[in-house]
Design a protein around this motif. Structure first.
Motif, PDB file in Angstrom:
ATOM      1  N   LYS A 198      -5.663 -33.065  -7.770  1.00  0.00           N
ATOM      2  CA  LYS A 198      -6.729 -33.284  -7.886  1.00  0.00           C
ATOM      3  C   LYS A 198      -7.488 -34.628  -8.686  1.00  0.00           C
ATOM      4  O   LYS A 198      -8.282 -34.984  -8.037  1.00  0.00           O
ATOM      5  N   LEU A 199      -6.723 -34.367  -9.540  1.00  0.00           N
ATOM      6  CA  LEU A 199      -6.469 -35.611 -10.627  1.00  0.00           C
ATOM      7  C   LEU A 199      -6.898 -37.204 -10.537  1.00  0.00           C
ATOM      8  O   LEU A 199      -6.016 -37.567  -9.421  1.00  0.00           O
ATOM      9  N   SER A 200      -7.266 -38.598 -10.762  1.00  0.00           N
ATOM     10  CA  SER A 200      -7.053 -39.746 -10.119  1.00  0.00           C
ATOM     11  C   SER A 200      -6.239 -39.634 -11.099  1.00  0.00           C
ATOM     12  O   SER A 200      -5.413 -39.485 -12.000  1.00  0.00           O
ATOM     13  N   GLU A 201      -4.654 -41.275 -10.930  1.00  0.00           N
ATOM     14  CA  GLU A 201      -4.223 -41.416 -11.374  1.00  0.00           C
ATOM     15  C   GLU A 201      -4.242 -41.813 -13.152  1.00  0.00           C
ATOM     16  O   GLU A 201      -3.260 -41.090 -13.945  1.00  0.00           O
ATOM     17  N   ASN A 202      -5.043 -42.441 -13.619  1.00  0.00           N
ATOM     18  CA  ASN A 202      -5.855 -42.634 -14.602  1.00  0.00           C
ATOM     19  C   ASN A 202      -5.586 -41.251 -15.627  1.00  0.00           C
ATOM     20  O   ASN A 202      -4.950 -41.318 -16.710  1.00  0.00           O
ATOM     21  N   LYS A 203      -6.585 -39.936 -15.308  1.00  0.00           N
ATOM     22  CA  LYS A 203      -6.731 -38.680 -15.874  1.00  0.00           C
ATOM     23  C   LYS A 203      -4.815 -38.072 -15.706  1.00  0.00           C
ATOM     24  O   LYS A 203      -4.518 -37.364 -16.455  1.00  0.00           O
ATOM     25  N   LYS A 204      -4.510 -38.347 -14.997  1.00  0.00           N
ATOM     26  CA  LYS A 204      -3.103 -37.906 -14.262  1.00  0.00           C
ATOM     27  C   LYS A 204      -1.777 -38.427 -15.714  1.00  0.00           C
ATOM     28  O   LYS A 204      -1.322 -37.654 -16.454  1.00  0.00           O
ATOM     29  N   TYR A 205      -1.934 -39.661 -15.611  1.00  0.00           N
ATOM     30  CA  TYR A 205      -1.858 -39.996 -16.866  1.00  0.00           C
ATOM     31  C   TYR A 205      -2.232 -39.869 -18.624  1.00  0.00           C
ATOM     32  O   TYR A 205      -1.497 -39.475 -19.415  1.00  0.00           O
ATOM     33  N   LYS A 206      -3.076 -39.273 -18.900  1.00  0.00           N
ATOM     34  CA  LYS A 206      -3.828 -39.244 -19.900  1.00  0.00           C
ATOM     35  C   LYS A 206      -3.667 -37.469 -19.512  1.00  0.00           C
ATOM     36  O   LYS A 206      -3.284 -37.097 -21.276  1.00  0.00           O
ATOM     37  N   ILE A 207      -3.447 -36.404 -18.793  1.00  0.00           N
ATOM     38  CA  ILE A 207      -2.716 -35.773 -19.109  1.00  0.00           C
ATOM     39  C   ILE A 207      -1.681 -35.330 -19.461  1.00  0.00           C
ATOM     40  O   ILE A 207      -1.126 -34.517 -20.137  1.00  0.00           O
ATOM     41  N   LEU A 208      -0.505 -35.722 -19.152  1.00  0.00           N
ATOM     42  CA  LEU A 208       0.533 -36.294 -19.687  1.00  0.00           C
ATOM     43  C   LEU A 208       1.198 -36.034 -20.714  1.00  0.00           C
ATOM     44  O   LEU A 208       2.188 -35.955 -21.645  1.00  0.00           O
ATOM     45  N   GLY A 209      -0.202 -37.804 -21.558  1.00  0.00           N
ATOM     46  CA  GLY A 209       0.394 -37.766 -22.687  1.00  0.00           C
ATOM     47  C   GLY A 209       0.013 -36.702 -23.628  1.00  0.00           C
ATOM     48  O   GLY A 209       0.816 -36.256 -24.663  1.00  0.00           O
ATOM     49  N   TYR A 210      -0.901 -36.128 -23.203  1.00  0.00           N
ATOM     50  CA  TYR A 210      -0.977 -35.485 -23.926  1.00  0.00           C
ATOM     51  C   TYR A 210      -0.453 -33.601 -23.664  1.00  0.00           C
ATOM     52  O   TYR A 210       0.108 -33.477 -25.245  1.00  0.00           O
ATOM     53  N   ILE A 211       0.382 -33.200 -22.962  1.00  0.00           N
ATOM     54  CA  ILE A 211       0.976 -32.687 -22.656  1.00  0.00           C
ATOM     55  C   ILE A 211       2.571 -33.035 -23.286  1.00  0.00           C
ATOM     56  O   ILE A 211       2.904 -32.355 -24.621  1.00  0.00           O
ATOM     57  N   GLU A 212       2.777 -33.950 -23.287  1.00  0.00           N
ATOM     58  CA  GLU A 212       4.168 -34.508 -24.194  1.00  0.00           C
ATOM     59  C   GLU A 212       3.722 -34.164 -25.433  1.00  0.00           C
ATOM     60  O   GLU A 212       4.402 -33.971 -26.949  1.00  0.00           O
ATOM     61  N   ARG A 213       2.613 -34.589 -26.522  1.00  0.00           N
ATOM     62  CA  ARG A 213       2.040 -34.593 -27.684  1.00  0.00           C
ATOM     63  C   ARG A 213       2.625 -33.644 -28.003  1.00  0.00           C
ATOM     64  O   ARG A 213       2.825 -32.770 -29.157  1.00  0.00           O
ATOM     65  N   VAL A 214       2.494 -31.999 -27.172  1.00  0.00           N
ATOM     66  CA  VAL A 214       1.926 -30.855 -27.361  1.00  0.00           C
ATOM     67  C   VAL A 214       3.266 -30.718 -27.598  1.00  0.00           C
ATOM     68  O   VAL A 214       3.644 -29.322 -28.351  1.00  0.00           O
ATOM     69  N   TYR A 215       4.464 -30.814 -26.541  1.00  0.00           N
ATOM     70  CA  TYR A 215       5.719 -31.036 -26.550  1.00  0.00           C
ATOM     71  C   TYR A 215       6.570 -31.285 -27.431  1.00  0.00           C
ATOM     72  O   TYR A 215       6.979 -30.293 -28.401  1.00  0.00           O
ATOM     73  N   VAL A 216       6.091 -32.317 -28.205  1.00  0.00           N
ATOM     74  CA  VAL A 216       6.797 -32.406 -29.330  1.00  0.00           C
ATOM     75  C   VAL A 216       6.808 -31.631 -30.545  1.00  0.00           C
ATOM     76  O   VAL A 216       7.600 -32.015 -31.473  1.00  0.00           O
ATOM     77  N   GLU A 217       5.099 -31.197 -30.355  1.00  0.00           N
ATOM     78  CA  GLU A 217       4.681 -30.840 -31.778  1.00  0.00           C
ATOM     79  C   GLU A 217       5.414 -29.405 -31.557  1.00  0.00           C
ATOM     80  O   GLU A 217       6.007 -28.619 -32.960  1.00  0.00           O
ATOM     81  N   ASP A 218       5.630 -28.954 -30.282  1.00  0.00           N
ATOM     82  CA  ASP A 218       6.037 -27.862 -30.155  1.00  0.00           C
ATOM     83  C   ASP A 218       7.270 -27.634 -30.729  1.00  0.00           C
ATOM     84  O   ASP A 218       7.491 -26.712 -31.262  1.00  0.00           O
ATOM     85  N   MET A 219       8.250 -28.816 -30.154  1.00  0.00           N
ATOM     86  CA  MET A 219       9.748 -28.759 -30.538  1.00  0.00           C
ATOM     87  C   MET A 219       9.984 -29.002 -32.124  1.00  0.00           C
ATOM     88  O   MET A 219      10.514 -28.554 -32.840  1.00  0.00           O
ATOM     89  N   ASP A 220       8.953 -30.030 -32.601  1.00  0.00           N
ATOM     90  CA  ASP A 220       9.100 -29.798 -34.595  1.00  0.00           C
ATOM     91  C   ASP A 220       9.226 -28.615 -35.447  1.00  0.00           C
ATOM     92  O   ASP A 220       9.716 -28.555 -36.344  1.00  0.00           O
ATOM     93  N   SER A 221       7.892 -28.046 -34.310  1.00  0.00           N
ATOM     94  CA  SER A 221       8.287 -26.482 -35.019  1.00  0.00           C
ATOM     95  C   SER A 221       9.040 -25.629 -34.836  1.00  0.00           C
ATOM     96  O   SER A 221       8.757 -24.415 -35.904  1.00  0.00           O
ATOM     97  N   MET A 222       9.885 -25.529 -33.822  1.00  0.00           N
ATOM     98  CA  MET A 222      10.790 -24.912 -33.852  1.00  0.00           C
ATOM     99  C   MET A 222      12.087 -24.981 -34.847  1.00  0.00           C
ATOM    100  O   MET A 222      12.183 -25.766 -35.454  1.00  0.00           O
ATOM    101  N   VAL A 223      12.816 -23.394 -35.218  1.00  0.00           N
ATOM    102  CA  VAL A 223      13.816 -23.227 -36.234  1.00  0.00           C
ATOM    103  C   VAL A 223      15.170 -23.473 -35.538  1.00  0.00           C
ATOM    104  O   VAL A 223      15.450 -22.211 -34.606  1.00  0.00           O
ATOM    105  N   PHE A 224      16.068 -23.913 -35.747  1.00  0.00           N
ATOM    106  CA  PHE A 224      17.381 -24.363 -35.070  1.00  0.00           C
ATOM    107  C   PHE A 224      18.080 -23.577 -35.530  1.00  0.00           C
ATOM    108  O   PHE A 224      17.874 -23.725 -37.173  1.00  0.00           O
TER     109      PHE A 224
END
Length: 120
Positions: free
Chosen positions: A94-120
């Motif tokens: 239901k979001l506009s294209e612009n909002k979709k890109y903002k959401i995607l950017g946010y999800i990518e940042r959260v994902y990278v932060e989560d990956m950085d905090s994981m211990v392998f």
């Protein structure tokens, strides 16, 4: 949600009476009442009939409670993750294209932060 609350939810969602429910599963009306009020639990053989009839996983029926967002796992046979993904997808579409890109950017940042905090 308790087993009884889930059984009542399934029954009322399909607009059935206690009597109709008792006839479907071949038990007394009193048995259905007692299940829904968590006074007793259905026998294992009846539980199998219930999950087959309503097409919900046994795990969902026996698991006590909803997730932290109040989403019930397993409704309509879906795992809670599937249900959450469907809700997110509905909102995302239901979001506009612009909002979709903002959401995607946010999800990518959260994902990278989560990956950085994981211990392998």
């Amino acid at each position: 949600m308790s087993i009884g609350e889930k059984l009542r939810y399934l029954r009322t969602k399909t607009k059935r009476t206690l009597k109709e429910q008792s006839e479907i599963f071949g038990v007394s009306l009193n048995s259905v009442y007692r299940w829904e009020h968590d006074l007793t639990a259905p026998k294992k053989s009846t539980l199998k009939k219930i999950v087959e009839h309503y097409e919900v996983p046994m795990e969902w029926l026996l698991q006590d409670g909803a997730d932290e967002n109040g989403i019930e796992p397993g409704i309509n046979g879906m795992r809670s993750e599937d249900h959450l993904e469907q809700q997110l997808l509905k909102m995302f579409r239901k979001l506009s294209e612009n909002k979709k890109y903002k959401i995607l950017g946010y999800i990518e940042r959260v994902y990278v932060e989560d990956m950085d905090s994981m211990v392998f």
